[in-house]
Design a protein around this motif. Structure first.
Motif, PDB file in Angstrom:
ATOM      1  N   LEU A 157       7.753  -3.267  -1.393  1.00 34.56           N
ATOM      2  CA  LEU A 157       6.288  -3.324  -1.290  1.00 34.56           C
ATOM      3  C   LEU A 157       5.630  -2.368  -2.283  1.00 34.56           C
ATOM      4  CD1 LEU A 157       5.873  -3.498   2.602  1.00 34.56           C
ATOM      5  CD2 LEU A 157       5.502  -5.354   0.952  1.00 34.56           C
ATOM      6  N   LEU A 158       6.210  -1.168  -2.428  1.00 34.07           N
ATOM      7  CA  LEU A 158       5.689  -0.212  -3.402  1.00 34.07           C
ATOM      8  C   LEU A 158       5.835  -0.762  -4.814  1.00 34.07           C
ATOM      9  CD1 LEU A 158       4.490   2.562  -4.103  1.00 34.07           C
ATOM     10  CD2 LEU A 158       6.853   3.443  -4.142  1.00 34.07           C
ATOM     11  N   ALA A 159       6.993  -1.347  -5.113  1.00 35.29           N
ATOM     12  CA  ALA A 159       7.213  -1.928  -6.441  1.00 35.29           C
ATOM     13  C   ALA A 159       6.197  -3.035  -6.707  1.00 35.29           C
ATOM     14  CB  ALA A 159       8.639  -2.462  -6.565  1.00 35.29           C
ATOM     15  N   GLY A 160       5.956  -3.867  -5.713  1.00 36.86           N
ATOM     16  CA  GLY A 160       4.949  -4.912  -5.865  1.00 36.86           C
ATOM     17  C   GLY A 160       3.568  -4.332  -6.098  1.00 36.86           C
ATOM     18  N   ALA A 161       3.206  -3.342  -5.293  1.00 37.94           N
ATOM     19  CA  ALA A 161       1.874  -2.734  -5.429  1.00 37.94           C
ATOM     20  C   ALA A 161       1.706  -2.056  -6.784  1.00 37.94           C
ATOM     21  CB  ALA A 161       1.645  -1.734  -4.298  1.00 37.94           C
ATOM     22  N   GLY A 214       1.353  -4.549  -9.464  1.00 36.80           N
ATOM     23  CA  GLY A 214      -0.003  -5.079  -9.355  1.00 36.80           C
ATOM     24  C   GLY A 214      -1.037  -4.116  -9.917  1.00 36.80           C
ATOM     25  N   LEU A 215      -0.841  -2.832  -9.670  1.00 36.08           N
ATOM     26  CA  LEU A 215      -1.758  -1.824 -10.205  1.00 36.08           C
ATOM     27  C   LEU A 215      -1.705  -1.792 -11.732  1.00 36.08           C
ATOM     28  CD1 LEU A 215      -3.758   0.485  -9.777  1.00 36.08           C
ATOM     29  CD2 LEU A 215      -1.783   2.032  -9.565  1.00 36.08           C
ATOM     30  N   SER A 216      -0.497  -1.861 -12.280  1.00 34.43           N
ATOM     31  CA  SER A 216      -0.386  -1.863 -13.747  1.00 34.43           C
ATOM     32  C   SER A 216      -1.016  -3.118 -14.336  1.00 34.43           C
ATOM     33  CB  SER A 216       1.077  -1.708 -14.190  1.00 34.43           C
ATOM     34  OG  SER A 216       1.862  -2.783 -13.752  1.00 34.43           O
ATOM     35  N   ALA A 217      -0.846  -4.260 -13.646  1.00 33.84           N
ATOM     36  CA  ALA A 217      -1.481  -5.502 -14.096  1.00 33.84           C
ATOM     37  C   ALA A 217      -2.999  -5.384 -14.030  1.00 33.84           C
ATOM     38  CB  ALA A 217      -1.008  -6.679 -13.234  1.00 33.84           C
ATOM     39  N   ALA A 218      -3.496  -4.819 -12.933  1.00 36.01           N
ATOM     40  CA  ALA A 218      -4.942  -4.674 -12.753  1.00 36.01           C
ATOM     41  C   ALA A 218      -5.539  -3.746 -13.808  1.00 36.01           C
ATOM     42  CB  ALA A 218      -5.239  -4.157 -11.351  1.00 36.01           C
ATOM     43  N   LEU A 219      -4.841  -2.655 -14.122  1.00 36.71           N
ATOM     44  CA  LEU A 219      -5.341  -1.726 -15.142  1.00 36.71           C
ATOM     45  C   LEU A 219      -5.378  -2.387 -16.513  1.00 36.71           C
ATOM     46  CD1 LEU A 219      -3.665   1.602 -13.996  1.00 36.71           C
ATOM     47  CD2 LEU A 219      -6.110   1.010 -13.919  1.00 36.71           C
ATOM     48  N   TYR A 273     -11.412  -7.382  -8.259  1.00 37.43           N
ATOM     49  CA  TYR A 273     -10.294  -8.050  -8.918  1.00 37.43           C
ATOM     50  C   TYR A 273      -9.038  -7.180  -8.865  1.00 37.43           C
ATOM     51  CZ  TYR A 273      -7.778 -10.410 -12.741  1.00 37.43           C
ATOM     52  OH  TYR A 273      -6.833 -11.068 -13.508  1.00 37.43           O
ATOM     53  N   GLY A 274      -9.204  -5.899  -9.180  1.00 35.84           N
ATOM     54  CA  GLY A 274      -8.067  -4.981  -9.178  1.00 35.84           C
ATOM     55  C   GLY A 274      -7.463  -4.806  -7.799  1.00 35.84           C
ATOM     56  N   ALA A 275      -8.314  -4.612  -6.790  1.00 36.83           N
ATOM     57  CA  ALA A 275      -7.814  -4.431  -5.425  1.00 36.83           C
ATOM     58  C   ALA A 275      -7.072  -5.666  -4.940  1.00 36.83           C
ATOM     59  CB  ALA A 275      -8.982  -4.102  -4.488  1.00 36.83           C
ATOM     60  N   LEU A 276      -7.621  -6.842  -5.215  1.00 38.77           N
ATOM     61  CA  LEU A 276      -6.963  -8.076  -4.789  1.00 38.77           C
ATOM     62  C   LEU A 276      -5.670  -8.330  -5.554  1.00 38.77           C
ATOM     63  CD1 LEU A 276     -10.031 -10.418  -4.205  1.00 38.77           C
ATOM     64  CD2 LEU A 276      -8.542  -9.367  -2.484  1.00 38.77           C
ATOM     65  N   ALA A 294       0.028  -8.660  -5.253  1.00 38.48           N
ATOM     66  CA  ALA A 294       1.326  -8.230  -5.785  1.00 38.48           C
ATOM     67  C   ALA A 294       2.204  -7.640  -4.689  1.00 38.48           C
ATOM     68  CB  ALA A 294       1.118  -7.220  -6.907  1.00 38.48           C
ATOM     69  N   ALA A 295       1.625  -6.828  -3.813  1.00 40.77           N
ATOM     70  CA  ALA A 295       2.416  -6.233  -2.731  1.00 40.77           C
ATOM     71  C   ALA A 295       2.983  -7.314  -1.819  1.00 40.77           C
ATOM     72  CB  ALA A 295       1.563  -5.246  -1.935  1.00 40.77           C
ATOM     73  N   ILE A 296       2.160  -8.328  -1.528  1.00 36.80           N
ATOM     74  CA  ILE A 296       2.606  -9.381  -0.611  1.00 36.80           C
ATOM     75  C   ILE A 296       3.512 -10.389  -1.309  1.00 36.80           C
ATOM     76  CG2 ILE A 296       1.839 -11.318   0.828  1.00 36.80           C
ATOM     77  CD1 ILE A 296      -0.711  -9.614   1.394  1.00 36.80           C
ATOM     78  N   VAL A 297       3.029 -10.975  -2.398  1.00 37.57           N
ATOM     79  CA  VAL A 297       3.785 -12.056  -3.044  1.00 37.57           C
ATOM     80  C   VAL A 297       5.007 -11.519  -3.792  1.00 37.57           C
ATOM     81  CG1 VAL A 297       3.676 -13.954  -4.703  1.00 37.57           C
ATOM     82  CG2 VAL A 297       1.716 -13.488  -3.222  1.00 37.57           C
ATOM     83  N   ALA A 298       4.798 -10.500  -4.630  1.00 35.69           N
ATOM     84  CA  ALA A 298       5.925  -9.967  -5.412  1.00 35.69           C
ATOM     85  C   ALA A 298       6.784  -9.022  -4.580  1.00 35.69           C
ATOM     86  CB  ALA A 298       5.410  -9.262  -6.663  1.00 35.69           C
TER      87      ALA A 298
END
Length: 196
Positions: free
Chosen positions: A125-129, A132-137, A155-158, A163-167
């Protein structure tokens, strides 16, 4: 923590499986780009909410890290998948490769934070998040710079949640499903299936 890997050195099978994950997801990325574009009208009223679909593009970073369990696996899988997607004609072109590198770094940081010894659900979950954070940035400064702060923050929060859920969760569940078939028996993830 799971201390299931004795060596940080990549084996031939690690390279082959990472490449298979990356190429398969490169094709999925390309197709997901078409889905993203086709879904534009559904999100016309609140375009930033389309980020809930983002997580699919981040699965190989988490999946590669969970299966290969070696430094660089998350980065390799995400970057190669992005490269394959770009070569197949992804609408975002060559910048997709840079984006894949940055996204892969997010997941890589999560696995590195645990010295590549924890591959449980919280780590996934951390890896996904983080991917996702790097993608959002990246998107915050490259693709979304002309939008207002409200749009970019939503957009960034979603993206992080997706990412946390799907990835993250999805990658973890996919790893378990693959392990249960026996195809990962040459990897710690496969040998752990009886204990899960």
């Amino acid at each position: 923590m799971d201390n299931t890997t004795n060596s940080r050195q990549w084996r031939t099978i690690d390279i082959v499986v990472a490449a298979v994950i990356a190429v398969a997801f490169g094709v999925i990325f390309w197709a997901w780009g078409l889905v993203w574009k086709a879904s534009d009208p559904a999100f016309a009223a609140a375009p930033a909410t389309q980020a809930i679909l983002y997580g699919v593009w981040l699965v190989p970073a988490v999946l590669g890290g969970l299966i290969i369990r070696k430094p660089g696996a998350a980065l390799f899988c995400e970057a190669v998948a992005a490269t394959v997607s770009a070569l197949l004609g992804a609408e975002w072109g060559g910048i997709t490769i840079v984006q894949g590198l940055i996204q892969g770094l997010g997941a890589e940081l999560a696995f590195a934070a645990f010295a590549y010894r924890s591959f449980r659900l919280p780590t996934a979950l951390l890896a996904g998040a983080l991917t996702g954070l790097s993608a959002a940035l990246f998107d915050f400064f490259v693709w979304n710079s002309e939008y207002g702060m409200g749009y970019r923050l939503t957009y960034g929060a979603l993206t992080v949640v997706s990412a946390a859920i799907v990835a993250g969760l999805g990658g973890w569940l996919l790893t378990r499903a693959l392990a249960n078939t026996g195809v990962l028996d040459r990897f710690p993830a496969g040998r752990e299936r009886a204990a899960v």
